[in-house]
Structure formats: structure tokens, C-alpha cells
Enzyme design. Structure first.
Site, mmCIF file in Angstrom:
data_model
loop_
_atom_site.group_PDB
_atom_site.id
_atom_site.type_symbol
_atom_site.label_atom_id
_atom_site.label_comp_id
_atom_site.label_asym_id
_atom_site.label_seq_id
_atom_site.Cartn_x
_atom_site.Cartn_y
_atom_site.Cartn_z
ATOM 1 C CG ASP A 198 3.702 0.988 -3.794
ATOM 2 O OD1 ASP A 198 2.918 0.965 -4.517
ATOM 3 O OD2 ASP A 198 3.638 -0.126 -3.782
ATOM 4 N N GLY A 232 0.286 2.088 -3.387
ATOM 5 C CA GLY A 232 1.249 2.907 -2.329
ATOM 6 C C GLY A 232 1.656 1.303 -1.848
HETATM 7 O O1 F6P Z 1 3.994 -2.019 -5.551
HETATM 8 C C1 F6P Z 1 3.601 -1.950 -6.407
HETATM 9 C C2 F6P Z 1 1.963 -2.302 -6.279
HETATM 10 O O2 F6P Z 1 1.731 -1.295 -7.487
HETATM 11 C C3 F6P Z 1 1.291 -1.703 -5.401
HETATM 12 O O3 F6P Z 1 0.784 -0.298 -5.516
HETATM 13 C C4 F6P Z 1 0.189 -2.643 -5.449
HETATM 14 O O4 F6P Z 1 -0.907 -2.852 -4.462
HETATM 15 C C5 F6P Z 1 0.207 -3.860 -6.058
HETATM 16 O O5 F6P Z 1 2.194 -3.305 -6.935
HETATM 17 C C6 F6P Z 1 -0.319 -4.403 -7.001
HETATM 18 O O6 F6P Z 1 0.046 -6.079 -7.140
HETATM 19 P P1 F6P Z 1 -0.363 -6.732 -8.534
HETATM 20 O O7 F6P Z 1 0.551 -6.258 -9.980
HETATM 21 O O8 F6P Z 1 0.079 -7.774 -7.504
HETATM 22 O O9 F6P Z 1 -1.758 -6.180 -8.691
#
Ligand code: F6P
Length: 376
Positions: free
Chosen positions: A142, A185
């Protein structure tokens, strides 16, 4: 300083490209100094359960390009507010950080390198307050960690977005369609902005600029009338309309319980309702999702991760604890962790929050000056 004989390292938060390159760099640098590196598995969870592997030069040799982390990741664990659920679904939270600290003492771990984003750095701050020598390396696709120009993992994710835009563009022009591509992001628009710019998207929607869907539709209709029969809209998962909210769901299993996603579908429906009656163009949406976090690490991230990893070890050797390695222009430097995440209560990240796209940035100026629409 020779009081560092054994370093613990963990990769925390969501995975991304460059994690293995940081591990390779840390281990190779530390080994040359005669220092041993213990790799704790699945982020802070491994520190709690004392689950680690001794990372040797042989184990990390040439893993720099491999996505993910050979140690595994977790974005569910905050040892200062640890969530447990019994068989009846009763949930309790407690501070179990002392277990991790005891584990470190028992196995003579002198210092920690924490590789993670803002949530993981907040826990690092809390371990620092408990007397642990810690240095952080800023990770996340991000690019929203403050006090560093760039996190590692971001550049490789941008490359995936560019590849995806180029791919959906062929369908846009074969079928005279508008293709919406949703990218990650969180609440920062870096991925959509830089990916959209490098992929030459026609419209970019980011959280920092609330959009007016009618303006976006007007722009796309005017492109069609000028003879451009297809178009690509790159939208950040955290984007919101001037009147609306972000599209999200709550999941309390995670310290960051807000999960974004789904804005692309919504925008596609709204745009089609406005555009199809005028141009007969259909609007389709694709959510790029976890493709952004995986694949081969790009050259920029390989080098940045190598730099971050070796600098973190050097920082520990210089006694520069409680700091995060930061990229400032061409150079690396060290920033107090408390500047990055604030000095608030245990577990609480600074209200200053994430690093966002500045409205007077040159990146934004460039995108606007070449006619990319932002819906404002
Ligand atoms: O922070 C990195 C990220 O990939 C974000 O862009 C996204 O919103 C989130 O993590 C998704 O997280 P998870 O792996 O918990 O679905």
C-alpha cells in the site's frame, strides 16, 4: 557492538514481494558478523509459541525473487491484545507479550527485526517499551507507512497493476467496453495512482479525491464521442464518492477489523446505468486482489529490500534501537518508531495515521495534466 549475538526476525502483516529478499539480506549481513538469526514463523504468532527456524546462509541463498515469506505471515496477531475464542464462541482479549519476552530471554535472542506495516510497527513500539531492542523494516504494497518515501513490496504490486490494465484494455477495445479494475491500497491511493499512471488508465479513483460518478461518466462519454471506443478505470479499494462511504465489511478476527473491497462492482453498475443509454457500452469490473501481493519480486524491490535488510542489521550493531529504517530520497536513514506510529497507549497507532497521496504532489499534477480523469 558485540552484545548482539543472536537476532530474531519475523515477517508480520499481509505478505508481499520482497519479504524473502529482506530475510536473505539480514541473514547474509548478520552471518558475516558472526551473528545467528532466528526466523520466527507466522509473524508475532511464532514469537508467542516460540516457533522458529535458525536461518542459515544456505536456507536463504537466492530466495530474493520469491514472493511471500519463507517464514509465513499473519495479520491476525497482536500479542498486546491477543484474541482467543473458545469452543462456545466466547472471545477474550489479553496481553500475552510477556510470554514472547520470556521465550526471547530463554533462547538468548538479543534483538528483534520486525518486518511489517503500521500495525506490526505499533507492536514493535510496545515491545520496545518493554525493553526489547528492536528495529523495523517498512513493508506493504500500500506504500502508506509514514516517514519513508517507499515501502518494499509496492513497486512489484504496481507492476502487477500495469500488467492487469494492459490485459483488460484488450477486452475494452475488442468489445467497445469500459473496464473497471479495482486495486488494493487501504485508505491510500498510491497503488491506483501510480499503477493507473504507468498503465495509462483513462480514469483513476483514489480515496484522497472523493469522486462524482456523473463527472466520471461524462468524461467516458466524451472519450467515446471523440472515437475512443474502450476505456479503463483504475479504482482504489478505499475510494469513495462525494456523497458515499467506502465499501467495506467488518471482521473482528483481525486487529484491523475493517476489510475493504467491492467498490469496483458498484462503480461498474453505476457507470453502466449512466453510459449505456448514450453509447451502448457495457461496463465490466475486475478485482485484481491478491495477485498484487504475489509473483516474482521486481528489480527495484529486490534492491530496496536488500538495502533495508542490511541497514537494519547495521542499525542494531550501532545500538540504534527503537528505530525504523526509512528511505529518504536516494539514502536510507533511521526514524524513531514513535514518530512513525505515535506514542499512544499500547496497541494504538498514531491518529496521524497513514501516508496519503498529497493533493499537490507532482504525481497527481502529471496525471491531471495528461487528461486522466479523477471525478472531482
Ligand atoms: O495492507 C495490504 C493489504 O493487501 C491491503 O491492500 C488490503 O486491504 C489488505 O491487505 C487485505 O488484507 P487480507 O489479507 O486480510 O485480506
Amino acid at each position: 557492538m558485540d552484545n548482539i549475538k543472536r537476532i530474531g526476525i519475523l515477517t508480520s502483516g499481509g505478505d508481499c514481494c520482497g519479504l524473502n529478499a529482506v530475510l536473505e539480506s539480514v541473514v547474509r549481513t548478520a552471518t558475516l558478523k558472526g551473528c545467528e538469526v532466528l526466523g520466527f514463523k507466522r509473524g508475532y504468532f511464532g514469537l508467542y509459541t516460540n516457533d522458529y527456524v535458525v536461518l542459515t546462509d544456505e536456507l536463504v541463498y537466492n530466495i530474493l525473487g520469491k514472493g511471500g515469506s519463507i517464514l509465513g505471515n499473519s495479520n491476525k496477531v497482536n500479542l498486546f491484545n491477543y484474541r482467543e475464542e473458545d469452543e462456545n464462541g466466547n472471545v477474550t482479549y489479553s496481553n500475552v507479550s510477556n510470554v514472547a519476552i520470556e521465550n526471547m530471554k530463554k533462547d538468548k535472542v538479543d534483538a528483534l527485526i520486525i518486518v511489517g506495516g503500521d500495525g506490526s510497527i505499533t507492536s514493535a513500539r510496545d515491545f520496545m517499551r518493554a525493553g526489547i531492542k528492536v528495529v523495523c523494516v517498512p513493508k506493504t504494497i500500500d506504500n502508506d507507512v509514514p516517514y519513508t518515501d517507499q515501502t518494499f513490496g509496492y513497486s512489484s504490486a504496481v507492476a502487477q497493476i500495469v500488467h492487469a490494465i494492459n490485459s483488460v484494455r484488450t477486452t475494452a477495445f475488442s468489445h467497445d467496453r469500459i473496464m473497471v479494475l479495482e486495486v488494493m491500497g487501504r485508505h491510500a491511493g498510491w497503488l491506483a495512482l501510480e499503477g493507473g499512471l504507468a498503465g495509462n488508465a483513462d480514469v483513476i479513483l483514489i480515496p484522497e479525491i472523493p469522486y462524482d460518478i456523473e463527472k466520471v461518466a461524462e468524461d467516458l462519454i466524451s472519450r467515446y464521442k471523440k472515437g475512443q471506443t474502450g476505456a479503463v478505470v483504475c479504482v482504489s479499494e478505499g475510494a469513495k464518492s462525494k456523497t458515499g462511504e467506502v465499501v467495506k465489511r467488518e471482521d473482528n478476527k483481525y486487529p484491523d477489523s475493517v476489510k475493504l473491497g467491492g467498490i469496483g462492482e458498484r462503480i461498474a453498475k453505476e457507470l453502466e446505468a449512466l453510459i449505456f443509454p448514450v453509447t451502448s457500452q457495457e461496463v465490466r469490473s475486475t478485482n485484481l486482489g491478491y495477485i498484487q501481493r504475489g509473483g516474482e519480486t521486481d528489480c527495484y524491490d529486490k534492491v530496496l529490500s536488500f538495502r533495508y535488510g542490511s541497514y537494519a542489521v547495521e542499525a542494531l550493531y550501532k545500538g540504534e534501537y527503537g528505530k525504523m529504517v526509512s528511505l529518504r530520497g536516494e539514502e536510507l536513514t533511521l526514524i524513531p518508531i514513535t514518530d512513525v506510529v505515535g506514542n499512544g497507549p499500547v496497541g494504538e497507532t498514531s491518529k496521524g495515521g497513514a501516508k496519503n497521496v498529497s493533493l499537490d504532489s507532482d504525481l497527481l499534477r502529471t496525471a491531471k495534466s495528461i487528461g486522466i480523469e479523477f471525478g472531482d
